[in-house]
Design a protein around this motif. Structure first.
Motif, PDB file in Angstrom:
ATOM      1  N   MET A   1       0.858  -1.036   0.054  1.00  0.00           N
ATOM      2  CA  MET A   1      -0.168   0.120  -0.203  1.00  0.00           C
ATOM      3  C   MET A   1       1.078   1.160   0.123  1.00  0.00           C
ATOM      4  SD  MET A   1      -3.463   0.556   2.687  1.00  0.00           S
ATOM      5  CE  MET A   1      -3.177  -1.060   2.864  1.00  0.00           C
ATOM      6  N   ASP A   2       0.827   2.359  -0.812  1.00  0.00           N
ATOM      7  CA  ASP A   2       1.329   3.041  -0.518  1.00  0.00           C
ATOM      8  C   ASP A   2       1.083   4.393   0.662  1.00  0.00           C
ATOM      9  OD1 ASP A   2       0.874   6.687  -1.235  1.00  0.00           O
ATOM     10  OD2 ASP A   2       2.225   5.713  -3.347  1.00  0.00           O
ATOM     11  N   THR A   3       2.506   4.824   0.713  1.00  0.00           N
ATOM     12  CA  THR A   3       2.836   5.442   1.709  1.00  0.00           C
ATOM     13  C   THR A   3       1.383   6.452   2.255  1.00  0.00           C
ATOM     14  OG1 THR A   3       5.158   5.383   1.397  1.00  0.00           O
ATOM     15  CG2 THR A   3       4.425   6.245   3.222  1.00  0.00           C
ATOM     16  N   ASN A   4       1.710   7.707   1.016  1.00  0.00           N
ATOM     17  CA  ASN A   4       0.693   8.380   1.204  1.00  0.00           C
ATOM     18  C   ASN A   4      -0.985   8.013   1.518  1.00  0.00           C
ATOM     19  OD1 ASN A   4       1.815  10.404   0.658  1.00  0.00           O
ATOM     20  ND2 ASN A   4       1.713  10.113  -1.624  1.00  0.00           N
ATOM     21  N   VAL A   5      -1.481   6.491   1.159  1.00  0.00           N
ATOM     22  CA  VAL A   5      -2.093   6.374   1.654  1.00  0.00           C
ATOM     23  C   VAL A   5      -2.551   6.033   2.854  1.00  0.00           C
ATOM     24  CG1 VAL A   5      -3.978   4.500   0.891  1.00  0.00           C
ATOM     25  CG2 VAL A   5      -2.921   5.689  -0.789  1.00  0.00           C
ATOM     26  N   ILE A   6      -2.376   5.298   3.246  1.00  0.00           N
ATOM     27  CA  ILE A   6      -1.104   4.909   4.549  1.00  0.00           C
ATOM     28  C   ILE A   6      -1.219   6.271   5.022  1.00  0.00           C
ATOM     29  CG2 ILE A   6      -0.012   3.528   6.695  1.00  0.00           C
ATOM     30  CD1 ILE A   6       1.382   2.175   4.118  1.00  0.00           C
ATOM     31  N   HIS A   7      -0.446   7.139   5.771  1.00  0.00           N
ATOM     32  CA  HIS A   7      -0.727   8.094   5.809  1.00  0.00           C
ATOM     33  C   HIS A   7      -2.034   9.578   5.948  1.00  0.00           C
ATOM     34  CE1 HIS A   7       2.450  10.921   7.772  1.00  0.00           C
ATOM     35  NE2 HIS A   7       3.286  10.009   6.797  1.00  0.00           N
ATOM     36  N   GLU A 274       0.504 -11.575   6.047  1.00  0.00           N
ATOM     37  CA  GLU A 274       0.749 -10.195   5.149  1.00  0.00           C
ATOM     38  C   GLU A 274      -0.144  -8.936   4.668  1.00  0.00           C
ATOM     39  OE1 GLU A 274       4.305 -10.942   4.072  1.00  0.00           O
ATOM     40  OE2 GLU A 274       4.401 -13.015   3.494  1.00  0.00           O
ATOM     41  N   ALA A 275      -1.513  -9.049   5.416  1.00  0.00           N
ATOM     42  CA  ALA A 275      -2.187  -8.021   4.376  1.00  0.00           C
ATOM     43  C   ALA A 275      -2.587  -6.985   5.821  1.00  0.00           C
ATOM     44  CB  ALA A 275      -3.695  -8.917   3.980  1.00  0.00           C
ATOM     45  N   GLY A 276      -1.924  -7.074   6.755  1.00  0.00           N
ATOM     46  CA  GLY A 276      -2.487  -6.242   7.828  1.00  0.00           C
ATOM     47  C   GLY A 276      -0.978  -5.389   8.384  1.00  0.00           C
ATOM     48  N   LEU A 277      -0.682  -4.229   8.846  1.00  0.00           N
ATOM     49  CA  LEU A 277      -0.340  -2.950   9.060  1.00  0.00           C
ATOM     50  C   LEU A 277      -1.675  -2.427  10.794  1.00  0.00           C
ATOM     51  CD1 LEU A 277       0.361  -0.478   6.039  1.00  0.00           C
ATOM     52  CD2 LEU A 277       1.737  -2.809   6.954  1.00  0.00           C
ATOM     53  N   TYR A 278      -0.183  -2.846  11.851  1.00  0.00           N
ATOM     54  CA  TYR A 278      -0.788  -1.954  13.023  1.00  0.00           C
ATOM     55  C   TYR A 278       0.452  -0.889  12.925  1.00  0.00           C
ATOM     56  CZ  TYR A 278      -1.119  -1.212  17.646  1.00  0.00           C
ATOM     57  OH  TYR A 278      -1.851  -0.748  18.930  1.00  0.00           O
ATOM     58  N   VAL A 386      -9.510  -0.904   9.691  1.00  0.00           N
ATOM     59  CA  VAL A 386     -10.591  -0.582   8.456  1.00  0.00           C
ATOM     60  C   VAL A 386      -9.160  -1.255   7.139  1.00  0.00           C
ATOM     61  CG1 VAL A 386      -9.781   1.545   6.587  1.00  0.00           C
ATOM     62  CG2 VAL A 386     -10.406   1.884   8.831  1.00  0.00           C
ATOM     63  N   LEU A 387     -10.374  -1.658   6.507  1.00  0.00           N
ATOM     64  CA  LEU A 387      -9.759  -2.282   5.250  1.00  0.00           C
ATOM     65  C   LEU A 387      -9.167  -1.578   3.843  1.00  0.00           C
ATOM     66  CD1 LEU A 387      -9.693  -4.680   3.501  1.00  0.00           C
ATOM     67  CD2 LEU A 387     -12.291  -4.201   3.178  1.00  0.00           C
ATOM     68  N   TYR A 388      -8.628  -1.235   3.138  1.00  0.00           N
ATOM     69  CA  TYR A 388      -8.513  -0.311   1.823  1.00  0.00           C
ATOM     70  C   TYR A 388      -9.032  -0.802   0.585  1.00  0.00           C
ATOM     71  CZ  TYR A 388      -6.569   2.170  -1.622  1.00  0.00           C
ATOM     72  OH  TYR A 388      -5.891   3.402  -2.582  1.00  0.00           O
ATOM     73  N   ASP A 389     -10.015  -0.457   0.171  1.00  0.00           N
ATOM     74  CA  ASP A 389      -9.441  -1.518  -1.147  1.00  0.00           C
ATOM     75  C   ASP A 389     -10.330  -1.547  -2.244  1.00  0.00           C
ATOM     76  OD1 ASP A 389      -9.707  -4.757  -2.339  1.00  0.00           O
ATOM     77  OD2 ASP A 389     -11.766  -5.410  -1.597  1.00  0.00           O
ATOM     78  N   GLN A 390      -9.088  -1.450  -3.368  1.00  0.00           N
ATOM     79  CA  GLN A 390      -9.765  -1.103  -4.568  1.00  0.00           C
ATOM     80  C   GLN A 390     -10.158   0.337  -4.164  1.00  0.00           C
ATOM     81  OE1 GLN A 390     -11.947  -3.761  -6.164  1.00  0.00           O
ATOM     82  NE2 GLN A 390     -10.491  -5.163  -7.483  1.00  0.00           N
TER      83      GLN A 390
END
Ligand SMILES: Cc1ncc(COP(=O)(O)O)c(C=O)c1O
Length: 413
Positions: A1-7, A274-278, A386-390
């Protein structure tokens, strides 16, 4: 996932936060599916991540589901799984849980001891029904590479293989039970494809032998799994091509004998880790007696695995400061906000110099994250999930509130 999106997501939803990547969930599911012979079915082990939205996502992908409590069963049904696609495994199912499973008409209760089977028999008798059961066996063989071995060694799981004669004697005398399946789950976090295939082949052989010896027709074979993910630089990913090839060979040898049976594998970690960030924010930095501490707003209360709970190897999860990934110069001890010296979520981690407000990202946190953590400790609000999808974000769990901790408590005065 892109850093900007995570931000952006961290700004919108705040921290601490669990953030899941829908694309990675799909990728892992398809990767496992493609590695299995056609007949095999995946049962998502929701113990890895029991969020309703995550279960719904697996349902949409075509997965079935493995539950381990009445609470999980309730969520699985709410997520839309058909009872015929639900199996229930746990060494300690209560009477109420068994009754709930029977009333819900789920596909299989994987029984782990004779006493449990007797309770099911009594409930079934009361309903003048015959209930299909599957035996979880603790076999004599073990999984050489498992991080945590569940069977093969002495454990509370399953009925020992050596006790089969006695077990079948009793179970086949209980007229309201029908033995229809065999289940083996050898262990978790296995990174050797050969070890998994060897375990599965031994399971197939044992199940076929039992069905011959005790003359029951094997309608269901649950082969477990234990599919691992690499958490640390020294670990290599599971070689799925090798697994696919090895399992296909095994299936060439035994598939015909199992043509009438439903075949299951269970997986939680491989599908979700692999699909999760904390994400947790840096509150303070401090020096103490020669060590540098980074103090964050979330810790082992929400990510116990990162503080080594339930882990054999005490290595750090991969972590970095968001937006400063390429500059990891300072060795730091990363801690959460708890009043205990065990609240260390990163030991001697190389990080870019963090400043308060920076976001620490712990990767590979999608499985056994919040669900495996003592989140009541010190009454910190639950994080949002939160889920980020498409290109879209979906809130799966709203951030907790202070008042949540008083829910169901009764005032003394
Ligand atoms: C019976 C059973 N099935 C499935 C799983 C899920 O394992 P994993 O997350 O390693 O796929 C476990 C994990 O403990 C388990 O005990």
């Amino acid at each position: 996932m892109d850093t900007n999106v995570i931000h952006h997501i961290a700004e919108e939803y705040g921290t601490p936060l669990y953030l899941y990547d829908g694309e990675k969930i799909r990728r892992q599911y398809h990767c496992l599916m493609k590695s299995l012979p056609k007949k095999f079915e995946i049962f998502y082990s929701m113990k890895a991540n029991p969020l309703l939205g995550i279960c719904q996502m697996f349902k949409k992908l075509g997965s079935h589901i493995e539950v381990a409590s009445a609470g999980e069963l309730y969520t699985a049904l709410a997520a839309g799984f058909a009872p015929g696609d639900i199996i229930f495994t746990s060494p300690g199912k209560s009477y109420e849980e068994l009754k709930y499973a029977i009333d819900s008409d789920i596909y299989s209760i994987n029984i782990e001891c004779i006493e449990e089977a007797k309770i099911i028999h009594e409930i079934a008798k009361g309903k003048q029904k015959t209930i299909d059961i599957c035996l979880r066996i603790n076999p004599d063989f073990e999984l050489s590479d498992a991080s945590i071995k569940m069977t093969g060694v002495s454990s509370q799981f399953g009925i020992p293989q050596a006790d089969m004669q006695e077990a079948f004697g009793i179970l086949q005398s209980l007229s309201n039970l029908n033995i229809m399946g065999i289940h083996v789950y050898l262990g978790t976090q296995v990174l050797s494809a050969d070890a998994i295939v060897t375990g599965m082949e031994a399971t197939v052989k044992m199940a076929l032998q039992l069905s011959r010896d005790y003359q029951f027709s094997l309608a269901f074979l649950d082969m477990g799994g234990g599919f691992g993910v690499p958490y640390f630089p020294k670990e290599s990913p599971l070689n799925m091509a090798r697994f696919k090839e090895g399992l296909a060979q095994c299936w060439n040898r035994y598939g015909a004998d199992l043509s009438q049976a439903r075949i299951a594998v269970e997986s939680g970690r491989f599908l979700m880790a692999e699909a999760g960030l904390y994400l947790t924010s840096v509150l303070y930095q401090k020096q103490c007696k020669g060590s540098q501490y980074v103090i964050c707003d979330g810790g082992s209360n929400q990510h116990a695995a990162s503080a080594f709970l339930g882990r054999r190897i005490r290595n750090n999860f991969p972590m970095s400061i968001l937006g400063k990934e390429s500059d990891p110069k300072n060795e730091a001890i990363v801690v959460g906000p708890l009043c205990t010296p065990t609240d260390v979520i990163g030991q001697k981690v190389l990080l870019a110099a963090p400043v308060p407000g920076d976001i620490l990202v712990i990767q590979k946190s999608g499985a056994y994250g919040l669900t495996h953590s003592p989140s009541m400790f010190l009454s910190h609000q639950l994080p949002a999930e939160v889920l980020y999808d498409q290109g879209r974000t979906y809130i799966l769990r709203e951030r907790g509130e202070r008042k949540d901790f008083l829910k169901r408590q009764k005032s003394l005065f």
